[in-house]
Design a protein around this motif. Sequence first.
Motif, mmCIF file in Angstrom:
data_model
loop_
_atom_site.group_PDB
_atom_site.id
_atom_site.type_symbol
_atom_site.label_atom_id
_atom_site.label_comp_id
_atom_site.label_asym_id
_atom_site.label_seq_id
_atom_site.Cartn_x
_atom_site.Cartn_y
_atom_site.Cartn_z
ATOM 1 N N SER A 242 4.984 -8.145 9.619
ATOM 2 C CA SER A 242 5.945 -9.080 9.012
ATOM 3 C C SER A 242 6.379 -8.596 7.631
ATOM 4 N N SER A 243 7.215 -7.586 7.632
ATOM 5 C CA SER A 243 7.617 -6.899 6.401
ATOM 6 C C SER A 243 8.918 -7.443 5.835
ATOM 7 N N GLY A 244 9.074 -7.286 4.525
ATOM 8 C CA GLY A 244 10.313 -7.613 3.837
ATOM 9 C C GLY A 244 11.036 -6.352 3.396
ATOM 10 N N ASP A 245 12.215 -6.549 2.870
ATOM 11 C CA ASP A 245 13.031 -5.457 2.343
ATOM 12 C C ASP A 245 12.349 -4.891 1.090
ATOM 13 N N PRO A 246 12.035 -3.586 1.059
ATOM 14 C CA PRO A 246 11.323 -3.030 -0.097
ATOM 15 C C PRO A 246 12.223 -2.577 -1.243
ATOM 16 N N ASP A 247 13.512 -2.910 -1.217
ATOM 17 C CA ASP A 247 14.459 -2.498 -2.256
ATOM 18 C C ASP A 247 13.845 -2.726 -3.642
ATOM 19 N N PRO A 248 13.578 -1.666 -4.414
ATOM 20 C CA PRO A 248 12.878 -1.831 -5.689
ATOM 21 C C PRO A 248 13.669 -2.598 -6.739
ATOM 22 N N THR A 249 14.976 -2.724 -6.563
ATOM 23 C CA THR A 249 15.769 -3.472 -7.546
ATOM 24 C C THR A 249 15.733 -4.975 -7.293
ATOM 25 N N ARG A 250 15.250 -5.377 -6.107
ATOM 26 C CA ARG A 250 15.277 -6.797 -5.757
ATOM 27 C C ARG A 250 13.936 -7.260 -5.195
ATOM 28 N N VAL A 251 12.848 -6.633 -5.613
ATOM 29 C CA VAL A 251 11.521 -7.058 -5.184
ATOM 30 C C VAL A 251 11.352 -8.539 -5.475
ATOM 31 N N GLU A 422 5.796 -1.617 -15.596
ATOM 32 C CA GLU A 422 6.181 -0.385 -14.922
ATOM 33 C C GLU A 422 7.226 -0.697 -13.863
ATOM 34 N N LYS A 423 7.931 0.324 -13.446
ATOM 35 C CA LYS A 423 8.987 0.125 -12.462
ATOM 36 C C LYS A 423 8.383 -0.067 -11.067
ATOM 37 N N PRO A 424 9.029 -0.884 -10.230
ATOM 38 C CA PRO A 424 8.562 -1.009 -8.851
ATOM 39 C C PRO A 424 8.615 0.332 -8.122
ATOM 40 N N THR A 425 7.717 0.503 -7.191
ATOM 41 C CA THR A 425 7.637 1.738 -6.412
ATOM 42 C C THR A 425 8.773 1.809 -5.398
ATOM 43 N N THR A 426 9.361 2.959 -5.276
ATOM 44 C CA THR A 426 10.348 3.204 -4.228
ATOM 45 C C THR A 426 9.635 3.703 -2.984
ATOM 46 N N ILE A 427 9.801 2.995 -1.876
ATOM 47 C CA ILE A 427 9.168 3.383 -0.623
ATOM 48 C C ILE A 427 10.023 4.461 0.036
ATOM 49 N N THR A 428 9.388 5.566 0.439
ATOM 50 C CA THR A 428 10.118 6.695 1.015
ATOM 51 C C THR A 428 9.450 7.161 2.309
ATOM 52 N N LEU A 452 13.949 -4.285 8.939
ATOM 53 C CA LEU A 452 14.643 -3.054 9.300
ATOM 54 C C LEU A 452 14.882 -2.165 8.077
ATOM 55 N N LYS A 453 15.003 -2.782 6.904
ATOM 56 C CA LYS A 453 15.141 -1.996 5.675
ATOM 57 C C LYS A 453 13.838 -1.259 5.362
ATOM 58 N N MET A 454 12.705 -1.921 5.598
ATOM 59 C CA MET A 454 11.417 -1.243 5.430
ATOM 60 C C MET A 454 11.286 -0.105 6.440
#
Length: 505
Positions: A242-251, A422-428, A452-454
Amino acid sequence: MTTYSNRALLLVLCATAVATSLTAATAPTARAAPAKSGTFVPALTWRPCALPGGPAGQECADLPVPLDYADPAGPQLTLAVSRLRSDRPGARRGTLIVIPGGPGGAGVQRLTQKGAALQKEMAGAYDLVGLDPRGTGGSTRANCGLDEDDRYMTSLRSWPEPGGDITENVARSRRTAEACARNGGAVLRSFTTANEVRDIDRFRQALGEEKLSAWGVSYGTYVGAVYAQKYPQQTDRWVLDSSGDPDPTRVARGWLANMSQAADDRFGDFAAWASDPAREAKGLRLARRAEDVRPLFLSVAAELDREPKATTTAAVALTGNRLRQALQSALYSDASFEQTVRLVLAAQDPAATPVLPADLANPLPDQDAAVMVAVICNDVRWPASVSSYRRAVAADRVRHPLTAGMPADITPCAFWKDAPAEKPTTITSEGPSDILMIQNLRDPATPYFGALKMREALGDRARLVTVDHGGHGVYLGNGNVCGTGKVTEFLTTGARPAEDVYCAD
């Protein structure tokens, strides 16, 4: 994605876990062998802590961690940790950590709730462990000193006034941020995803494990994804449920905003249930047709906006927003549909006195409210423009009347006093291909389009199991044999689908 159902915040603590005072500095008294990094990690002293209804053999311990990892020898916090040893030592292949949702969920509680079922599925393959993140359960906690009225779920979730006015939301958000800045101190400021990830790795070292496997749920999937990004070589078999969108600008902000459409996507299941002729025998059928349930619900909520109704809880009325919050919580699980239908029926019946669910009738404890707010505000900077929130609420409540603008509304993060450390982590997609995602198609909290974004961010590191089901949480949660089988097979044998798969309900 606050686990998640807000009921997860009503924590059941390990019987022997004692919350540490927020001013305490606990120095580790026992040391294990040095970690590869050259730092020393504490030895864990385990004690029995099985609870009635929980798995036999559950153990608990206390894990000291630095308040600030930049000062590892400085003040220490204490985290409650728990373990269920493999019941088949000959089959044991490692350690699996359950990562709770939230922010605000506790891993010790999660292990107590799911440990026996997980043991059965794993057939001895793992020692099962859990950790109470900072601010939760039996770990070091903090206070914001919030007034009781500011700790109800309909206050912590910023529901606009009837008509969409957010003036009170703005005042409450400012008041909450100021109280947390005044009373929370360095401990509250340390409640971050980044520190939870570091704490999990400290736990791994204390357990003497080279790698961990994991099952993270809801917000726990974000924690798990960040861990896999930061410590890829310490991951073994990794499940994100059950994942959410990992966009680091909108955590966090993006997770909340996505709940508007998510509620719409899930409501059809509720409407089908509430209009089913099978409900007739118990007097629970709201309408003859599924398409009539939505306008009925919106009409009842609007009437409660105009004239709230007294409940069995003194001084806590059933308002339109409390009914909307009851629905939003109920969408997490089909098992909650009946309670919400009864609330709608009681609101319509002049002779009935509605009975509120416990999580609506009572304010949250201050420490639970503090961690729920602090993590999302400490992780990333939120917009500060009040006018932008007014515009967003006005548009969102028109598009998504079931949530009435709440997901777009202002929060205390708009007035948070400290910038993120610190800045949020960018998932890659960089790292080992050892992640299995599982997701309901109609999830009201972490919707499929966010998951789907994750999946996109992780690339070939992950495979996705899509389950044609509604609700929040999949594995060991909704009974889908296909989905459960895919996760169990992956964790126990390492076999993962060659490509993304679909499981019918």
